[in-house]
Structure formats: C-alpha cells, structure tokens
Design a protein around this motif. Sequence first.
Motif, short mmCIF file in Angstrom:
data_model
loop_
_atom_site.label_atom_id
_atom_site.label_comp_id
_atom_site.label_asym_id
_atom_site.label_seq_id
_atom_site.Cartn_x
_atom_site.Cartn_y
_atom_site.Cartn_z
N LYS A 1 -14.81 24.32 -27.99
CA LYS A 1 -15.61 23.10 -27.97
C LYS A 1 -15.65 22.48 -26.58
O LYS A 1 -16.64 21.84 -26.21
CB LYS A 1 -15.03 22.10 -28.97
CG LYS A 1 -15.86 20.84 -29.16
CD LYS A 1 -15.26 19.95 -30.23
CE LYS A 1 -16.10 18.70 -30.42
NZ LYS A 1 -15.53 17.81 -31.48
N TRP A 2 -14.60 22.70 -25.77
CA TRP A 2 -14.52 22.07 -24.46
C TRP A 2 -14.29 23.13 -23.38
O TRP A 2 -13.60 24.11 -23.61
CB TRP A 2 -13.38 21.06 -24.39
CG TRP A 2 -13.39 20.04 -25.48
CD1 TRP A 2 -12.65 20.06 -26.62
CD2 TRP A 2 -14.19 18.86 -25.55
NE1 TRP A 2 -12.92 18.97 -27.39
CE2 TRP A 2 -13.86 18.21 -26.76
CE3 TRP A 2 -15.14 18.29 -24.69
CZ2 TRP A 2 -14.46 17.01 -27.14
CZ3 TRP A 2 -15.74 17.10 -25.07
CH2 TRP A 2 -15.40 16.48 -26.28
N VAL A 3 -14.90 22.91 -22.23
CA VAL A 3 -14.59 23.70 -21.04
C VAL A 3 -13.49 22.95 -20.30
O VAL A 3 -13.73 21.88 -19.73
CB VAL A 3 -15.82 23.91 -20.14
CG1 VAL A 3 -15.42 24.69 -18.90
CG2 VAL A 3 -16.92 24.62 -20.92
N VAL A 4 -12.28 23.48 -20.34
CA VAL A 4 -11.12 22.74 -19.87
C VAL A 4 -10.80 23.11 -18.44
O VAL A 4 -10.56 24.27 -18.12
CB VAL A 4 -9.90 23.02 -20.79
CG1 VAL A 4 -8.69 22.23 -20.30
CG2 VAL A 4 -10.23 22.65 -22.23
N ASN A 5 -10.79 22.10 -17.58
CA ASN A 5 -10.29 22.24 -16.22
C ASN A 5 -9.02 21.40 -16.14
O ASN A 5 -9.07 20.18 -16.29
CB ASN A 5 -11.34 21.74 -15.22
CG ASN A 5 -10.86 21.86 -13.77
OD1 ASN A 5 -10.04 21.06 -13.35
ND2 ASN A 5 -11.39 22.82 -13.04
N HIS A 6 -7.89 22.04 -15.92
CA HIS A 6 -6.62 21.33 -16.05
C HIS A 6 -6.48 20.21 -15.03
O HIS A 6 -5.86 19.19 -15.30
CB HIS A 6 -5.46 22.32 -15.94
CG HIS A 6 -5.26 22.90 -14.57
ND1 HIS A 6 -6.01 23.96 -14.10
CD2 HIS A 6 -4.41 22.56 -13.57
CE1 HIS A 6 -5.62 24.25 -12.87
NE2 HIS A 6 -4.65 23.42 -12.51
N LYS A 7 -7.06 20.36 -13.83
CA LYS A 7 -6.97 19.30 -12.83
C LYS A 7 -7.77 18.07 -13.26
O LYS A 7 -7.33 16.93 -13.11
CB LYS A 7 -7.47 19.82 -11.48
CG LYS A 7 -6.60 20.89 -10.86
CD LYS A 7 -7.12 21.30 -9.50
CE LYS A 7 -6.23 22.38 -8.88
NZ LYS A 7 -6.75 22.80 -7.56
N ARG A 8 -8.96 18.30 -13.80
CA ARG A 8 -9.78 17.18 -14.23
C ARG A 8 -9.17 16.48 -15.43
O ARG A 8 -9.16 15.26 -15.50
CB ARG A 8 -11.19 17.68 -14.58
CG ARG A 8 -12.14 16.57 -15.02
CD ARG A 8 -13.52 17.11 -15.29
NE ARG A 8 -14.09 17.71 -14.08
CZ ARG A 8 -15.25 18.37 -14.07
NH1 ARG A 8 -15.92 18.53 -15.20
NH2 ARG A 8 -15.70 18.87 -12.94
#
Length: 268
Positions: A12-19
């Motif tokens: 469901k989500w495109v996860v960028n750990h920094k953001r």
Amino acid sequence: MLRREQENGTAKWVVNHKRVYRIYREEGLAMRRKKRKRFRAEARVPLVLPTRENQLWTMDFTRDGLASGRNFRTLNLMDGFTREAPRIEVDTSLPGSRVVRMLEEVAQERGYPEAIQVDNGPEFVSQAVDQWAYAHGVALHFIEPGKPVQNAFIESFNGKFRDECLNQNWFVSLEEARRIIEAWRVDYNTVRPHSSLGYRTPAEFAAEIAGEKGCGKDAAWKSTNHFSTPLGNPANPAGFPLSHSLGDGGPIPRAAEQLQNQAPSANL
C-alpha cells in the motif's frame, strides 16, 4: 508496519525509511519514556530461554486507575517462546483463586505448561496456585526477591503494555478498561511484528510452529532449524542448551580434550 500493509495484494505504501523517520520526528510520534536510574554494571546469569511452545509461561501484575480514582489490577500472562499473550485479566481484586481460574481457562485452550515463572507475590505463593500446579504437574519457578530481570520476558511485556495502552488511555469504567485492554492484546498478538521472531507477529510465529508440532508439554517436538531471525534460531537461542547427548561433557570439556591432544608430549 507500513511495509506489512497491503491493498489488492500489493504494497500500500512506498516506504523510504529516511522520510518516514523525518515525519516521525517532526510529528512527535515517539512515546515518552520515563528515564530510569542507571546502576553499576555487574555480571549477570544469562536467562535460560525456552525452546518450544508451552515450555515456559511467565506472568506478573500491573496496576492502574480509573477516572473516578478507583484502582484496578491486571494479571498479564505470556508464553516465553512464542511471545503470545493469551490472557490479560482485569479486575479490582485478583486473589490466588482468580489466578487459578485464569490459568485453568487458558490451559483448556492451549494445554498445560511445563513451568511458570513468577515473582514472590502473595497471589503466586498462595496455597490455591500451589495445589493447582501440583495437580497438573506444572513447576513453579520463583525469581529471587528484588531481581525482576530474572523474569525479563514479562517485564518487557509490561513495559510495552504500560507505554502503549495504560498510559495512552483514560478509563472511565472497569468495563471500558477491559474492552480497551483486550483490543490492545489482540493487536499485540496479531498485528505487531517482533524482531526476536524474525519480524513476525506472535500469532504468525505460533501458527508456523503449530505446523511443526502439536501443542502441550507431552507433544513431540520437531526440529525448527529452518527458522532464522536477526537474533538467531528461536528454537535454539543463544546456544541453549549447550549439550543434550549422553556422555557428552559439553563444549568446554571437548575443547580441553582438543588442547590436550595438540599439546607436545612431555617425554620428548
């Protein structure tokens, strides 16, 4: 948690750990934890970890209050291997007879444990609990007074329970407290992943284990060497037990024997 959410079979989500971390810090989503007094580091005896389901249960009490000022207690029960919390009993009074009733109800659902680790509270040393344990062949392991680290599984659970549930809610009535606490328990078991279980939920890990063996202390145990987590194999964590073979003195005697064989002869 974001990576686990799916919609129509896809992430469901495109996860960028920094953001995610930046938003997490900006919104102040981190729960405040009380700073504890630091003590001098001393040598500690390592906790013997369970290697199968129902081998070791652990339980303890926590306390909180209603909006009216009336106090209530919770009796928290956890399986030390699967990290499941099969029951959190909530009431204003939880004597030894109530502890026995809860244990019997849980045992009827998932089998009797081999042992239960508890502190030296009056409810746990009561005659009712002792008679129940003796009748069902359950060993009661009492930690040393003033050393809660010996019951680390339930102490860790209690910390999460207080930070994420008790401290985050205002309970108007005992019925509301039971409802909210039960909802948190279900979420803990079925939604929250645990790093010690390879980032699986306790329910997912227990389901995989159930495919390998039956439940209960009399069930046959099959190897789970194919499981791997960041902290090692949960079926044999931290190298426990060291040796089970008859006539095998363990890794230390074997190492001593190797050194003796490699030593030069004194007769040369």
